[in-house]
Design a protein around this motif. Sequence first.
Motif, PDB file in Angstrom:
ATOM      1  N   VAL A 129       0.826  -1.215   0.000  1.00  0.00           N
ATOM      2  CA  VAL A 129       0.000   0.000   0.000  1.00  0.00           C
ATOM      3  C   VAL A 129       0.860   1.265   0.000  1.00  0.00           C
ATOM      4  CG1 VAL A 129      -1.700   1.339   1.302  1.00  0.00           C
ATOM      5  CG2 VAL A 129      -2.018  -1.118   0.994  1.00  0.00           C
ATOM      6  N   PRO A 130       1.882   1.382   0.875  1.00  0.00           N
ATOM      7  CA  PRO A 130       2.753   2.562   0.791  1.00  0.00           C
ATOM      8  C   PRO A 130       3.450   2.679  -0.557  1.00  0.00           C
ATOM      9  CG  PRO A 130       3.117   1.395   2.851  1.00  0.00           C
ATOM     10  CD  PRO A 130       2.228   0.533   2.028  1.00  0.00           C
ATOM     11  N   ALA A 131       3.864   1.542  -1.124  1.00  0.00           N
ATOM     12  CA  ALA A 131       4.540   1.573  -2.422  1.00  0.00           C
ATOM     13  C   ALA A 131       3.623   2.142  -3.499  1.00  0.00           C
ATOM     14  CB  ALA A 131       5.005   0.175  -2.801  1.00  0.00           C
ATOM     15  N   LEU A 132       2.359   1.733  -3.492  1.00  0.00           N
ATOM     16  CA  LEU A 132       1.419   2.210  -4.502  1.00  0.00           C
ATOM     17  C   LEU A 132       1.101   3.689  -4.323  1.00  0.00           C
ATOM     18  CD1 LEU A 132      -1.060  -0.819  -4.626  1.00  0.00           C
ATOM     19  CD2 LEU A 132       0.707  -0.228  -6.285  1.00  0.00           C
ATOM     20  N   PHE A 133       0.830   4.095  -3.094  1.00  0.00           N
ATOM     21  CA  PHE A 133       0.450   5.486  -2.842  1.00  0.00           C
ATOM     22  C   PHE A 133       1.622   6.451  -3.012  1.00  0.00           C
ATOM     23  CE2 PHE A 133      -3.432   3.816  -1.067  1.00  0.00           C
ATOM     24  CZ  PHE A 133      -4.350   4.846  -1.191  1.00  0.00           C
ATOM     25  N   LEU A 134       2.810   6.010  -2.664  1.00  0.00           N
ATOM     26  CA  LEU A 134       3.964   6.907  -2.671  1.00  0.00           C
ATOM     27  C   LEU A 134       4.783   6.837  -3.960  1.00  0.00           C
ATOM     28  CD1 LEU A 134       5.168   6.414   1.019  1.00  0.00           C
ATOM     29  CD2 LEU A 134       3.897   8.351   0.062  1.00  0.00           C
ATOM     30  N   SER A 135       4.332   6.042  -4.932  1.00  0.00           N
ATOM     31  CA  SER A 135       5.062   5.965  -6.208  1.00  0.00           C
ATOM     32  C   SER A 135       5.108   7.322  -6.899  1.00  0.00           C
ATOM     33  CB  SER A 135       4.404   4.937  -7.135  1.00  0.00           C
ATOM     34  OG  SER A 135       4.597   3.631  -6.674  1.00  0.00           O
ATOM     35  N   ALA A 136       3.968   8.004  -6.947  1.00  0.00           N
ATOM     36  CA  ALA A 136       3.915   9.291  -7.643  1.00  0.00           C
ATOM     37  C   ALA A 136       4.815  10.346  -6.993  1.00  0.00           C
ATOM     38  CB  ALA A 136       2.472   9.785  -7.729  1.00  0.00           C
ATOM     39  N   PRO A 137       4.705  10.583  -5.676  1.00  0.00           N
ATOM     40  CA  PRO A 137       5.611  11.568  -5.073  1.00  0.00           C
ATOM     41  C   PRO A 137       7.077  11.156  -5.138  1.00  0.00           C
ATOM     42  CG  PRO A 137       4.257  10.508  -3.390  1.00  0.00           C
ATOM     43  CD  PRO A 137       3.685  10.127  -4.708  1.00  0.00           C
ATOM     44  N   PHE A 138       7.352   9.859  -5.027  1.00  0.00           N
ATOM     45  CA  PHE A 138       8.741   9.400  -5.103  1.00  0.00           C
ATOM     46  C   PHE A 138       9.346   9.716  -6.458  1.00  0.00           C
ATOM     47  CE2 PHE A 138      11.720   6.077  -6.418  1.00  0.00           C
ATOM     48  CZ  PHE A 138      12.702   6.221  -5.456  1.00  0.00           C
TER      49      PHE A 138
END
Length: 288
Positions: free
Chosen positions: A102-111
């Motif tokens: 879940v963190p990987a999916l949500f934070l892909s764009a900001p990363f």
Amino acid sequence: DFRAVRADARFSFGISLAQLSNVLAFQLDRVIVSALASPAAAGTYALCVGLANKTLFGIASLTSFAFPAVASLRAEGRNADVASLLQVLQRVAIISMAAILVPALFLSAPFLSLWLRTTLQPGTIELLQLLWVGYAIAAIGAPATHVITGTGTSRLAAVFAWVTALTLLGTMALLVPSYGLIGAGVANMTAMSTALIFLLLVRRQLRVIQTPGRARFWMGLLGGMTAQALLLASAVPYVTNWGAFVLAGTASLAMFIAMRWITRTVTAEERRLIHSIASRLRMQHMRR
């Protein structure tokens, strides 16, 4: 004994075939993207794969001890313990991927926005998200590879390594020309999904017995992931620097653990690990 040598040779040949499929698939995939999309797309694809595959490598390394452990159990005639070991390792892999996904999916764009800034290509975010899912599925099946290989047979792992490789290359050839990077991501996720079939076959071969409390286990994971999603949905708009990125990721992992602890769905293995870490921290504090 020639028969023993022949059996060892077959085992080694199966391992070699599996490794060869990985080398071919994960080199030719870049060639396909470069030829059917563009060299720039191939560079972006390689970058995203290099990020997402760390989950698979991490779980594979964490559970690699299963190979000698299973060989030892088989030598002692403790076949039932082999199935139990697979159950434990599979739970570890599932919990680890559930906490990370879940963190990987949500934070892909900001990363990617923070890292690549103005060089971010269209479809890169979706590609990375698809790769996170694909490699998470593959990571769940990784312990089964170590366990079944430890039993002395490499045929099943070799066959599925080639099934995965051919599925990846075939679907990429079909999807990349029309859908570019997103097509490459879908192809990866499709190919990695064969790990679930492989896992089911290994469990059947080892006659793994389902343990009680499965519904509670899955509900705990779902609750933890839902809590993460609610937290990150509100936090992502504020992730505009690396400090906020690290804080959001750390908070989501803590939320996952806390929610499962509150609902008492934490497994016995996790409790032992948490108590061990807490004991070590207390000992270090006392020494100071």
